[in-house]
Scaffold this motif. Structure first.
Motif, PDB file in Angstrom:
ATOM      1  N   ASN A  71       0.834  -1.199   0.000  1.00 14.79           N
ATOM      2  CA  ASN A  71       0.000   0.000   0.000  1.00 14.79           C
ATOM      3  C   ASN A  71       0.874   1.257   0.000  1.00 14.79           C
ATOM      4  O   ASN A  71       1.707   1.437   0.886  1.00 14.79           O
ATOM      5  N   PHE A  72       0.678   2.122  -0.999  1.00 18.76           N
ATOM      6  CA  PHE A  72       1.380   3.404  -1.087  1.00 18.76           C
ATOM      7  C   PHE A  72       0.444   4.490  -0.562  1.00 18.76           C
ATOM      8  O   PHE A  72      -0.722   4.551  -0.960  1.00 18.76           O
ATOM      9  N   TRP A  73       0.977   5.358   0.309  1.00 20.28           N
ATOM     10  CA  TRP A  73       0.110   6.301   1.011  1.00 20.28           C
ATOM     11  C   TRP A  73       0.850   7.570   1.414  1.00 20.28           C
ATOM     12  O   TRP A  73       2.064   7.655   1.308  1.00 20.28           O
ATOM     13  N   GLY A  74       0.076   8.551   1.907  1.00 20.84           N
ATOM     14  CA  GLY A  74       0.625   9.791   2.449  1.00 20.84           C
ATOM     15  C   GLY A  74      -0.179  10.207   3.676  1.00 20.84           C
ATOM     16  O   GLY A  74      -1.375   9.911   3.774  1.00 20.84           O
ATOM     17  N   THR A  75       0.455  10.902   4.596  1.00 18.73           N
ATOM     18  CA  THR A  75      -0.222  11.318   5.833  1.00 18.73           C
ATOM     19  C   THR A  75      -1.326  12.337   5.569  1.00 18.73           C
ATOM     20  O   THR A  75      -2.264  12.454   6.341  1.00 18.73           O
ATOM     21  N   TRP A  76      -1.235  13.061   4.473  1.00 18.14           N
ATOM     22  CA  TRP A  76      -2.178  14.111   4.113  1.00 18.14           C
ATOM     23  C   TRP A  76      -3.394  13.573   3.362  1.00 18.14           C
ATOM     24  O   TRP A  76      -4.342  14.311   3.090  1.00 18.14           O
ATOM     25  N   CYS A  77      -3.408  12.288   3.038  1.00 21.40           N
ATOM     26  CA  CYS A  77      -4.404  11.669   2.159  1.00 21.40           C
ATOM     27  C   CYS A  77      -5.607  11.156   2.970  1.00 21.40           C
ATOM     28  O   CYS A  77      -5.464  10.194   3.726  1.00 21.40           O
ATOM     29  N   LYS A 141       0.199   6.700  -9.091  1.00 20.63           N
ATOM     30  CA  LYS A 141      -0.729   7.819  -9.235  1.00 20.63           C
ATOM     31  C   LYS A 141      -2.096   7.214  -9.096  1.00 20.63           C
ATOM     32  O   LYS A 141      -2.394   6.269  -9.822  1.00 20.63           O
ATOM     33  N   PRO A 142      -2.947   7.593  -8.323  1.00 19.20           N
ATOM     34  CA  PRO A 142      -2.936   8.534  -7.201  1.00 19.20           C
ATOM     35  C   PRO A 142      -2.619   7.799  -5.899  1.00 19.20           C
ATOM     36  O   PRO A 142      -2.295   6.613  -5.923  1.00 19.20           O
ATOM     37  N   LEU A 143      -2.769   8.493  -4.787  1.00 18.10           N
ATOM     38  CA  LEU A 143      -2.698   7.856  -3.470  1.00 18.10           C
ATOM     39  C   LEU A 143      -4.113   7.785  -2.918  1.00 18.10           C
ATOM     40  O   LEU A 143      -4.893   8.702  -3.132  1.00 18.10           O
ATOM     41  N   PRO A 144      -4.439   6.734  -2.217  1.00 16.18           N
ATOM     42  CA  PRO A 144      -3.657   5.505  -2.044  1.00 16.18           C
ATOM     43  C   PRO A 144      -3.718   4.636  -3.293  1.00 16.18           C
ATOM     44  O   PRO A 144      -4.691   4.659  -4.035  1.00 16.18           O
ATOM     45  N   THR A 145      -2.656   3.860  -3.485  1.00 18.57           N
ATOM     46  CA  THR A 145      -2.637   2.802  -4.490  1.00 18.57           C
ATOM     47  C   THR A 145      -2.102   1.557  -3.800  1.00 18.57           C
ATOM     48  O   THR A 145      -1.103   1.624  -3.085  1.00 18.57           O
ATOM     49  N   THR A 146      -2.787   0.447  -4.026  1.00 16.69           N
ATOM     50  CA  THR A 146      -2.405  -0.816  -3.389  1.00 16.69           C
ATOM     51  C   THR A 146      -2.212  -1.884  -4.455  1.00 16.69           C
ATOM     52  O   THR A 146      -3.022  -2.010  -5.369  1.00 16.69           O
ATOM     53  N   PHE A 147      -1.120  -2.635  -4.308  1.00 14.88           N
ATOM     54  CA  PHE A 147      -0.843  -3.779  -5.177  1.00 14.88           C
ATOM     55  C   PHE A 147      -1.029  -5.050  -4.366  1.00 14.88           C
ATOM     56  O   PHE A 147      -0.473  -5.174  -3.270  1.00 14.88           O
ATOM     57  N   LEU A 148      -1.797  -5.976  -4.902  1.00 18.02           N
ATOM     58  CA  LEU A 148      -1.921  -7.303  -4.300  1.00 18.02           C
ATOM     59  C   LEU A 148      -0.931  -8.200  -5.032  1.00 18.02           C
ATOM     60  O   LEU A 148      -0.993  -8.319  -6.263  1.00 18.02           O
ATOM     61  N   ILE A 149      -0.022  -8.801  -4.265  1.00 12.81           N
ATOM     62  CA  ILE A 149       1.049  -9.607  -4.846  1.00 12.81           C
ATOM     63  C   ILE A 149       0.939 -11.017  -4.281  1.00 12.81           C
ATOM     64  O   ILE A 149       0.943 -11.203  -3.057  1.00 12.81           O
ATOM     65  N   ASN A 150       0.827 -12.006  -5.170  1.00 14.11           N
ATOM     66  CA  ASN A 150       0.649 -13.383  -4.709  1.00 14.11           C
ATOM     67  C   ASN A 150       1.978 -14.028  -4.319  1.00 14.11           C
ATOM     68  O   ASN A 150       3.041 -13.400  -4.425  1.00 14.11           O
ATOM     69  N   SER A 151       1.914 -15.279  -3.907  1.00 15.01           N
ATOM     70  CA  SER A 151       3.102 -15.971  -3.403  1.00 15.01           C
ATOM     71  C   SER A 151       4.168 -16.196  -4.471  1.00 15.01           C
ATOM     72  O   SER A 151       5.321 -16.453  -4.151  1.00 15.01           O
ATOM     73  N   GLU A 152       3.802 -16.092  -5.758  1.00 13.11           N
ATOM     74  CA  GLU A 152       4.777 -16.220  -6.841  1.00 13.11           C
ATOM     75  C   GLU A 152       5.390 -14.871  -7.217  1.00 13.11           C
ATOM     76  O   GLU A 152       6.194 -14.787  -8.152  1.00 13.11           O
ATOM     77  N   GLY A 153       4.975 -13.807  -6.548  1.00  6.43           N
ATOM     78  CA  GLY A 153       5.512 -12.480  -6.843  1.00  6.43           C
ATOM     79  C   GLY A 153       4.798 -11.772  -7.981  1.00  6.43           C
ATOM     80  O   GLY A 153       5.286 -10.761  -8.494  1.00  6.43           O
ATOM     81  N   LYS A 154       3.642 -12.282  -8.376  1.00  8.60           N
ATOM     82  CA  LYS A 154       2.856 -11.680  -9.464  1.00  8.60           C
ATOM     83  C   LYS A 154       1.803 -10.734  -8.891  1.00  8.60           C
ATOM     84  O   LYS A 154       1.207 -11.000  -7.844  1.00  8.60           O
TER      85      LYS A 154
END
Length: 178
Positions: A71-77, A141-154
């Motif tokens: 999860n990518f984030w900022g305190t102002w978001c 771009k933008p915040l928040p942005t979240t990546f779900l990454i599985n056990s294979e790194g995908k």
């Protein structure tokens, strides 16, 4: 008179050539900039190394074989502030199931991140991307942005908005190793 006309012609040709060269340089600069790849579902998540607020190093590759909620984030978001307590509520249970929550703050002062963490009583790893290198690597771009990454790194999903507790639960569940 012919000399004056000749000088004017030479001056006109020189200026035109200079303008054409400048135009070509500008076009080259605009079109040749390194294009950052937009990451999508199915792509391998790029590896990175960042430190958390305690100075511990975290490499994405260290979590191979496990799920990662990145999860990518900022305190102002505002949406970031809203979803953080939900992540905290689910963090311990899912960590025991092989799913890790890693949050990446993008370029804010460390003291500001620490105050945010302490005010919200958060215990999951908060990584500090002080130079925004990982933000750029992941083309955030933008915040928040979240990546779900599985056990294979995908990457299995990219979420570019705030989430409810129910959504976070479902996403964490979806990347739980089998």
């Amino acid at each position: 008179m012919a000399k004056k006309k000749n000088k004017k012609t030479i001056r006109l040709i020189s200026r035109t050539a200079l303008l054409l060269i400048l135009a070509a340089i500008m076009i080259y600069a605009i079109t040749s900039k390194d294009k950052v790849k937009v990451l999508a579902e199915g792509d391998t998540a790029p590896d990175f190394e960042l430190v958390d607020l305690e100075g511990n190093k975290h490499r994405l590759s260290d979590y191979k074989g496990q799920g990662v909620f990145l999860n990518f984030w900022g305190t102002w978001c505002p949406p970031c502030k809203k979803e953080m307590p939900h992540m905290e509520d689910l963090y311990k249970d899912f960590e025991a199931k092989g799913v890790h929550i890693l949050t990446v703050n993008v370029g804010e002062p460390k003291v500001k991140i620490e105050l945010f963490r302490d005010d919200m009583n958060l215990s999951f790893p908060m990584l500090w991307d002080k130079n925004k290198t990982v933000m750029d690597l992941y083309n955030i771009k933008p915040l928040p942005t979240t990546f779900l990454i599985n056990s294979e790194g995908k990457i299995t999903k990219v979420i570019k908005q705030g989430m409810t507790e129910q959504q976070i639960y479902q996403y964490l569940e979806s990347i739980q190793p089998k």
